[in-house]
Design a protein around this motif. Structure first.
Motif, PDB file in Angstrom:
ATOM      1  N   TYR A   1     -14.484  -1.154  14.179  1.00 41.73           N
ATOM      2  CA  TYR A   1     -13.717  -0.692  14.607  1.00 41.73           C
ATOM      3  C   TYR A   1     -12.775   0.551  15.180  1.00 41.73           C
ATOM      4  CZ  TYR A   1     -11.273   4.350  13.388  1.00 41.73           C
ATOM      5  OH  TYR A   1     -10.584   5.413  13.078  1.00 41.73           O
TER       6      TYR A   1
ATOM      7  N   LEU B   1     -10.038  -0.069  18.681  1.00 45.75           N
ATOM      8  CA  LEU B   1      -9.313   1.902  18.907  1.00 45.75           C
ATOM      9  C   LEU B   1      -9.186   2.289  20.190  1.00 45.75           C
ATOM     10  CD1 LEU B   1      -7.762   3.792  16.660  1.00 45.75           C
ATOM     11  CD2 LEU B   1      -9.717   4.801  16.735  1.00 45.75           C
TER      12      LEU B   1
ATOM     13  N   ARG C   1      -8.640  10.526  14.807  1.00 48.98           N
ATOM     14  CA  ARG C   1      -6.960  10.193  13.586  1.00 48.98           C
ATOM     15  C   ARG C   1      -6.046  11.306  12.972  1.00 48.98           C
ATOM     16  NH1 ARG C   1      -8.179   4.659  12.779  1.00 48.98           N
ATOM     17  NH2 ARG C   1      -5.528   4.781  12.963  1.00 48.98           N
TER      18      ARG C   1
ATOM     19  N   SER D   1     -10.479  11.994   7.838  1.00 50.54           N
ATOM     20  CA  SER D   1      -9.861  10.476   7.972  1.00 50.54           C
ATOM     21  C   SER D   1      -9.254   9.742   6.620  1.00 50.54           C
ATOM     22  CB  SER D   1      -9.369   9.988   8.820  1.00 50.54           C
ATOM     23  OG  SER D   1      -9.842  10.021  10.432  1.00 50.54           O
ATOM     24  N   TRP D   2     -10.017   9.394   6.277  1.00 49.51           N
ATOM     25  CA  TRP D   2     -10.098   8.673   4.891  1.00 49.51           C
ATOM     26  C   TRP D   2     -10.518   9.589   3.660  1.00 49.51           C
ATOM     27  CZ3 TRP D   2     -13.299   7.179   9.359  1.00 49.51           C
ATOM     28  CH2 TRP D   2     -12.604   5.586   9.429  1.00 49.51           C
TER      29      TRP D   2
ATOM     30  N   ILE E   1     -13.563   1.810   5.976  1.00 49.24           N
ATOM     31  CA  ILE E   1     -12.657   1.051   6.974  1.00 49.24           C
ATOM     32  C   ILE E   1     -12.136  -0.097   6.815  1.00 49.24           C
ATOM     33  CG2 ILE E   1     -13.208   0.181   9.706  1.00 49.24           C
ATOM     34  CD1 ILE E   1     -16.014   2.948  10.084  1.00 49.24           C
ATOM     35  N   THR E   2     -12.715  -0.889   6.151  1.00 53.90           N
ATOM     36  CA  THR E   2     -11.678  -2.070   6.107  1.00 53.90           C
ATOM     37  C   THR E   2     -10.330  -2.238   5.473  1.00 53.90           C
ATOM     38  OG1 THR E   2     -13.297  -2.125   4.384  1.00 53.90           O
ATOM     39  CG2 THR E   2     -13.920  -3.670   6.079  1.00 53.90           C
TER      40      THR E   2
ATOM     41  N   ASP F   1      -6.342   1.269   6.408  1.00 54.24           N
ATOM     42  CA  ASP F   1      -5.873   1.969   7.965  1.00 54.24           C
ATOM     43  C   ASP F   1      -4.170   2.299   7.118  1.00 54.24           C
ATOM     44  OD1 ASP F   1      -6.942   0.776   9.088  1.00 54.24           O
ATOM     45  OD2 ASP F   1      -5.943  -0.884  10.037  1.00 54.24           O
ATOM     46  N   SER F   2      -4.179   1.800   5.808  1.00 54.97           N
ATOM     47  CA  SER F   2      -2.936   2.728   5.496  1.00 54.97           C
ATOM     48  C   SER F   2      -2.924   4.543   4.712  1.00 54.97           C
ATOM     49  CB  SER F   2      -2.187   1.869   3.890  1.00 54.97           C
ATOM     50  OG  SER F   2      -3.275   2.113   2.920  1.00 54.97           O
TER      51      SER F   2
ATOM     52  N   ILE G   1      -5.188   6.259   6.514  1.00 51.72           N
ATOM     53  CA  ILE G   1      -4.822   6.786   7.757  1.00 51.72           C
ATOM     54  C   ILE G   1      -3.819   7.048   7.707  1.00 51.72           C
ATOM     55  CG2 ILE G   1      -5.446   7.348  10.090  1.00 51.72           C
ATOM     56  CD1 ILE G   1      -7.932   5.730   9.797  1.00 51.72           C
ATOM     57  N   ALA G   2      -2.548   6.147   7.642  1.00 54.35           N
ATOM     58  CA  ALA G   2      -0.892   6.745   8.316  1.00 54.35           C
ATOM     59  C   ALA G   2      -0.568   7.500   7.520  1.00 54.35           C
ATOM     60  CB  ALA G   2      -0.424   4.871   8.285  1.00 54.35           C
TER      61      ALA G   2
END
Length: 395
Positions: free
Chosen positions: A81, A85, A213, A244-245, A288-289, A292-293, A295-296
């Motif tokens: 990751y 990044l 992030r 972030s998560w 992490i895997t 992404d959505s 975090i966005a």
């Protein structure tokens, strides 16, 4: 007969400052009518797919100890990751550079334990989350604070002041960017200047990257020392899954450091927590895997909340709230307010509003208030209405 003083812990512990954030929160945590924005915590629960990964691990019976440094799968996932990044061949990150910790604050504490000796000189850029400033003091280090400067456009670093503080006898520099509480974020040029000075004097650099992030531009990640570092730099990065998560209550983080550092770190983890729970680490892999959505969406949501809250605060007389470039807080100045702790306690008692006093983040934070805007707009509006009433009372 033992005296009361003889039953106390050592002097370094007695001299630690208690968290003023917790002092305010403790005054209202048991009240159901309090609208709380005092902690750095999103208002949403952890996404289903992350919780399911932990549940499935528990159902498989993964309730035993793991490696001190963490599950190999999670260490590898973190390394991949970060390598994606921060693509920098000069400081390639592998699983051998990663250790899994029981929360980001545990990562910071472990790093300090590995670096700081009693009497060492530690420099911190402030205002700053009080845990960072106090951790070296637990180890009997001497902490010097270099304050950011507040102006119309927000908080800025006086680089000359910082460089003057980074003397050859400095053991460690601690920097949090994006910053809690101000949202201040280092530029790439500033990072290069700081890294060069640390190299010159052999100073360890501990970067608290918890909010990397949570930035509010098109890039999606804050400038990182990893982007410019060399493999042999005395650079340690602490990070967390909390922000972030949306995993604050899980208490899972990581450290990235030179391989020889990590090899010795396992001993320190053993004597602190032994290891992070396996089922929580499984949740970290899922985050992490597949996150992404998450975090966005979080970036978009927090940007909207930041703009909404800061606009409302700036519309109030005597309030100055420049929108922060990163993190999840409005750190705003209130004219005429000279005791932020008393003011925030009063907001709890009279308005049912929980925010954090600026004085919690150092003397330079007095006269300011920190408001975590990781919330939906309706809840923010309710808070703004209560704050407006409290401000009128102050006047």
């Amino acid at each position: 007969m033992q005296s009361e003083h003889s039953l106390l812990p050592r002097d370094a512990i007695l001299q630690l400052r208690a968290s003023k954030i917790r002092e305010v929160a403790n005054a209202g945590m048991d009240r159901k009518d309090v609208l709380a924005f005092w902690f750095g915590e999103p208002d949403e629960v952890t996404p289903d797919f992350i919780r399911s990964a932990a549940s499935e691990s528990l159902l498989r019976g993964e309730t035993f100890y793991s490696h001190n440094l963490g599950l190999p799968e999670l260490r590898s996932t973190v390394a991949s990751y970060l390598s994606a990044l921060h693509a920098n061949p000069a400081a390639a990150i592998t699983s051998e550079h990663v250790a899994i910790t029981s929360a980001g604050v545990n990562a910071l504490s472990l790093a300090a334990q590995c670096i700081v000796n009693p009497g060492d000189r530690v420099v911190c850029v402030t205002p700053l989350w009080p845990n960072l400033v106090e951790i070296p003091k637990i180890l009997s280090a001497n902490v010097e604070c270099v304050s950011l400067q507040f102006g119309e456009s927000g908080w800025q670093l006086d680089m000359d002041r910082l460089l003057a503080a980074l003397t050859p006898d400095t053991r460690l520099l601690m920097v949090n960017s994006p910053n809690n509480p101000t949202g201040w974020t280092l530029t790439r040029a500033e990072q290069q200047t700081i890294l060069d000075r640390c190299r010159q004097h052999g100073i360890w650099l501990l970067a608290d990257d918890a909010y990397e992030r949570l930035v509010f531009d098109e890039v999606g990640v804050a400038p990182s020392f990893f982007d410019i570092a060399h493999a042999d730099d005395r650079l340690v990065s602490a990070n967390t899954f909390s922000k972030s998560w949306l995993m604050t209550g899980w208490r899972l983080g990581w450290l990235v450091a030179p391989k020889p550092f990590i090899e010795q770190l396992g001993k320190v983890i053993e004597y602190n927590t032994s290891c992070s729970p396996v089922f929580i680490q499984r949740a970290g892999i899922a985050a992490i895997t597949g996150g992404d959505s998450v975090i966005a969406r979080t970036q978009r949501r927090f940007r909207e909340a930041r703009d909404h809250l800061c606009a409302a605060l700036n519309a109030l007389p005597g309030v100055h709230a420049p929108p922060p470039p990163g993190a999840m807080y409005a750190f705003f100045k209130v004219d005429g307010m000279t005791d932020s702790l008393a003011f925030c306690k009063r907001l709890v008692a009279e308005q049912g509003l929980g925010v954090a006093p600026g004085a919690a983040f150092g003397d330079e934070g007095e006269g300011f208030v920190r408001w975590c805007f990781a919330s939906d707009l309706k809840r923010l509006d309710d808070g703004i209405a209560r704050f407006t009433q409290g401000l009128q009372s102050l006047r």
